[in-house]
Write a protein that holds these residues in place. Structure first.
Motif, PDB file in Angstrom:
ATOM      1  N   GLY A 151       8.924  78.147  19.267  1.00  0.00           N
ATOM      2  CA  GLY A 151       7.904  78.671  18.290  1.00  0.00           C
ATOM      3  C   GLY A 151       7.062  77.207  18.173  1.00  0.00           C
ATOM      4  N   ALA A 152       5.723  77.459  18.392  1.00  0.00           N
ATOM      5  CA  ALA A 152       4.921  76.202  17.998  1.00  0.00           C
ATOM      6  C   ALA A 152       3.465  76.834  17.575  1.00  0.00           C
ATOM      7  CB  ALA A 152       4.672  75.714  19.401  1.00  0.00           C
ATOM      8  N   GLY A 153       2.731  75.839  16.894  1.00  0.00           N
ATOM      9  CA  GLY A 153       1.668  76.072  16.296  1.00  0.00           C
ATOM     10  C   GLY A 153       0.536  75.233  17.051  1.00  0.00           C
ATOM     11  N   VAL A 180       7.543  79.766  25.197  1.00  0.00           N
ATOM     12  CA  VAL A 180       7.034  79.243  24.197  1.00  0.00           C
ATOM     13  C   VAL A 180       6.082  80.347  23.676  1.00  0.00           C
ATOM     14  CG1 VAL A 180       5.226  77.419  23.457  1.00  0.00           C
ATOM     15  CG2 VAL A 180       6.998  77.129  25.285  1.00  0.00           C
ATOM     16  N   HIS A 181       6.053  80.570  22.366  1.00  0.00           N
ATOM     17  CA  HIS A 181       5.411  81.361  21.539  1.00  0.00           C
ATOM     18  C   HIS A 181       4.308  80.487  20.578  1.00  0.00           C
ATOM     19  CE1 HIS A 181       4.448  84.738  18.840  1.00  0.00           C
ATOM     20  NE2 HIS A 181       4.631  83.825  17.877  1.00  0.00           N
ATOM     21  N   TRP A 182       3.031  80.855  20.939  1.00  0.00           N
ATOM     22  CA  TRP A 182       2.329  79.808  20.204  1.00  0.00           C
ATOM     23  C   TRP A 182       1.602  80.738  19.141  1.00  0.00           C
ATOM     24  CZ3 TRP A 182       1.439  75.180  20.911  1.00  0.00           C
ATOM     25  CH2 TRP A 182       1.827  74.704  22.274  1.00  0.00           C
ATOM     26  N   GLU A 183       1.702  80.086  17.947  1.00  0.00           N
ATOM     27  CA  GLU A 183       0.936  80.684  16.558  1.00  0.00           C
ATOM     28  C   GLU A 183      -0.454  79.855  16.498  1.00  0.00           C
ATOM     29  OE1 GLU A 183       2.283  83.040  13.776  1.00  0.00           O
ATOM     30  OE2 GLU A 183       3.111  83.861  15.678  1.00  0.00           O
ATOM     31  N   HIS A 185      -1.696  78.554  13.970  1.00  0.00           N
ATOM     32  CA  HIS A 185      -1.267  77.884  12.796  1.00  0.00           C
ATOM     33  C   HIS A 185      -0.814  76.520  12.817  1.00  0.00           C
ATOM     34  CE1 HIS A 185      -1.803  81.566  10.402  1.00  0.00           C
ATOM     35  NE2 HIS A 185      -0.922  82.411  11.405  1.00  0.00           N
ATOM     36  N   GLY A 186      -0.226  76.003  11.748  1.00  0.00           N
ATOM     37  CA  GLY A 186       0.202  74.521  11.920  1.00  0.00           C
ATOM     38  C   GLY A 186       1.685  74.502  11.979  1.00  0.00           C
ATOM     39  N   HIS A 187       2.416  73.700  11.028  1.00  0.00           N
ATOM     40  CA  HIS A 187       3.910  73.433  11.230  1.00  0.00           C
ATOM     41  C   HIS A 187       4.759  74.587  10.499  1.00  0.00           C
ATOM     42  CE1 HIS A 187       7.178  70.950  12.239  1.00  0.00           C
ATOM     43  NE2 HIS A 187       7.572  70.611  11.036  1.00  0.00           N
ATOM     44  N   GLN A 188       3.943  75.466   9.738  1.00  0.00           N
ATOM     45  CA  GLN A 188       4.679  76.596   9.125  1.00  0.00           C
ATOM     46  C   GLN A 188       5.504  77.597  10.055  1.00  0.00           C
ATOM     47  OE1 GLN A 188       1.406  76.255   8.912  1.00  0.00           O
ATOM     48  NE2 GLN A 188       0.440  78.339   8.340  1.00  0.00           N
ATOM     49  N   LEU A 189       6.624  78.046   9.395  1.00  0.00           N
ATOM     50  CA  LEU A 189       7.249  79.116  10.228  1.00  0.00           C
ATOM     51  C   LEU A 189       6.936  80.391   9.629  1.00  0.00           C
ATOM     52  CD1 LEU A 189       9.303  80.445  11.811  1.00  0.00           C
ATOM     53  CD2 LEU A 189      11.318  79.573  10.508  1.00  0.00           C
ATOM     54  N   THR A 190       5.834  81.193  10.303  1.00  0.00           N
ATOM     55  CA  THR A 190       5.503  82.111   9.949  1.00  0.00           C
ATOM     56  C   THR A 190       6.266  83.348  10.321  1.00  0.00           C
ATOM     57  OG1 THR A 190       4.387  82.756  12.109  1.00  0.00           O
ATOM     58  CG2 THR A 190       2.997  81.544  10.484  1.00  0.00           C
ATOM     59  N   ARG A 191       5.913  84.610   9.732  1.00  0.00           N
ATOM     60  CA  ARG A 191       6.730  85.906   9.727  1.00  0.00           C
ATOM     61  C   ARG A 191       6.602  86.236  11.221  1.00  0.00           C
ATOM     62  NH1 ARG A 191      10.582  89.326   7.199  1.00  0.00           N
ATOM     63  NH2 ARG A 191      10.287  91.169   8.551  1.00  0.00           N
ATOM     64  N   THR A 192       5.425  86.207  11.842  1.00  0.00           N
ATOM     65  CA  THR A 192       5.146  86.735  12.962  1.00  0.00           C
ATOM     66  C   THR A 192       5.852  85.940  13.924  1.00  0.00           C
ATOM     67  OG1 THR A 192       3.021  85.412  13.302  1.00  0.00           O
ATOM     68  CG2 THR A 192       2.781  87.849  13.008  1.00  0.00           C
ATOM     69  N   GLU A 193       5.859  84.513  13.708  1.00  0.00           N
ATOM     70  CA  GLU A 193       6.972  83.655  14.795  1.00  0.00           C
ATOM     71  C   GLU A 193       8.316  83.996  14.699  1.00  0.00           C
ATOM     72  OE1 GLU A 193       5.930  79.453  14.844  1.00  0.00           O
ATOM     73  OE2 GLU A 193       8.162  79.085  14.946  1.00  0.00           O
ATOM     74  N   ALA A 194       8.745  84.504  13.660  1.00  0.00           N
ATOM     75  CA  ALA A 194      10.136  84.942  13.069  1.00  0.00           C
ATOM     76  C   ALA A 194      10.458  86.313  14.085  1.00  0.00           C
ATOM     77  CB  ALA A 194      10.567  84.739  11.716  1.00  0.00           C
ATOM     78  N   ALA A 196       8.733  87.430  16.432  1.00  0.00           N
ATOM     79  CA  ALA A 196       8.863  87.130  17.877  1.00  0.00           C
ATOM     80  C   ALA A 196      10.099  86.341  18.340  1.00  0.00           C
ATOM     81  CB  ALA A 196       7.631  86.010  18.288  1.00  0.00           C
ATOM     82  N   ALA A 197      10.590  85.611  17.576  1.00  0.00           N
ATOM     83  CA  ALA A 197      11.930  85.136  18.019  1.00  0.00           C
ATOM     84  C   ALA A 197      12.927  86.135  17.926  1.00  0.00           C
ATOM     85  CB  ALA A 197      12.367  84.097  16.908  1.00  0.00           C
ATOM     86  N   ALA A 198      12.826  87.106  16.931  1.00  0.00           N
ATOM     87  CA  ALA A 198      14.002  88.283  16.921  1.00  0.00           C
ATOM     88  C   ALA A 198      13.871  89.030  18.006  1.00  0.00           C
ATOM     89  CB  ALA A 198      13.800  88.893  15.473  1.00  0.00           C
TER      90      ALA A 198
END
Ligand code: MLT
Length: 209
Positions: A151-153, A180-183, A185-194, A196-198
């Motif tokens: 997960g990356a921003g 690789v999942h791009w957001e 955003h910056g360095h934060q771990l967002t809900r949408t990234e979480a 996507a990981a799930a």
């Protein structure tokens, strides 16, 4: 026997589901990612570990000399320490050592990546939220199709786009299956990234049994 890392162990409802190894970011602890683990795989056993290094009171998994500049000697030592802990914890709790999937954020993703870089027996797979290239100039072990989610921003100044691409190519070059999942955003771990990981985790580890 090396159980000298503070941790939370939570048994899983499904003994066949991968064991999640949760690794927090700088200043976090073993409780931070329990919610993320629950989202990614609610039926999994969880081993959530606290880093043994303190930087101005903030737990980390290895020392750094400056932001983004790792203490390589300590990184290598701490990578071995985490490996020994996982081996011992598997024996202690009766877990399948070959069925562990790392879930790390930032500094925790970096130590997970370091374990993958250095050890033949690391993880079955990995979810790396905002990882960096842990080390350069080392020969990676053969990763035999290990599934890795990154997960990356696009605006992450700590883990830049270039560094994310470098990590992807290092891992792929060693035989990992990297997504690789791009957001935006910056360095934060967002809900949408979480989420996507799930989603990725279910696809990789549940639908195919
Ligand atoms: C690190 O030191 O591991 C990276 O800079 C990420 C972080 O700030 O934890």
């Amino acid at each position: 026997m090396s159980m000298d890392m503070i941790h939370v162990y939570k048994p899983g409802a499904d003994p066949k589901a991968p064991v999640l190894v949760l690794l927090h970011g700088t200043g976090g602890n073993e409780h931070d990612l329990l919610g993320l683990g629950e989202l990614i795989s609610p039926e999994s056993a969880v081993l959530s570990v606290r880093g043994n290094v303190l930087e101005n009171g903030m737990p980390r998994f290895f020392r750094r000399l400056a932001e983004g500049v790792f203490d390589e000697q300590d990184l290598v030592f701490r990578t071995g320490e985490l490996k020994a802990f996982l081996d011992a914890a598997a024996a202690e709790y009766g877990l399948d050592r070959e069925n562990m999937v790392a879930v790390g954020y930032s500094n925790g993703a970096n130590i997970a990546a370091s374990l993958i870089f250095h050890e033949q027996e690391s993880f079955r797979g990995a979810v790396l939220h905002h990882p960096m290239v842990p080390r350069r100039g080392v020969q990676l072990p053969e990763l035999n199709g290990m599934p890795v989610f990154i997960g990356a921003g696009i605006n992450d100044r700590i883990c830049t786009k270039e560094e994310t691409e470098e990590l992807r190519s290092q891992l792929s070059g060693a035989g990992a299956e990297v997504e690789v999942h791009w957001e935006d955003h910056g360095h934060q771990l967002t809900r949408t990234e979480a989420e996507a990981a799930a989603h990725w985790f279910r696809r990789e580890f549940q639908e195919n049994g």
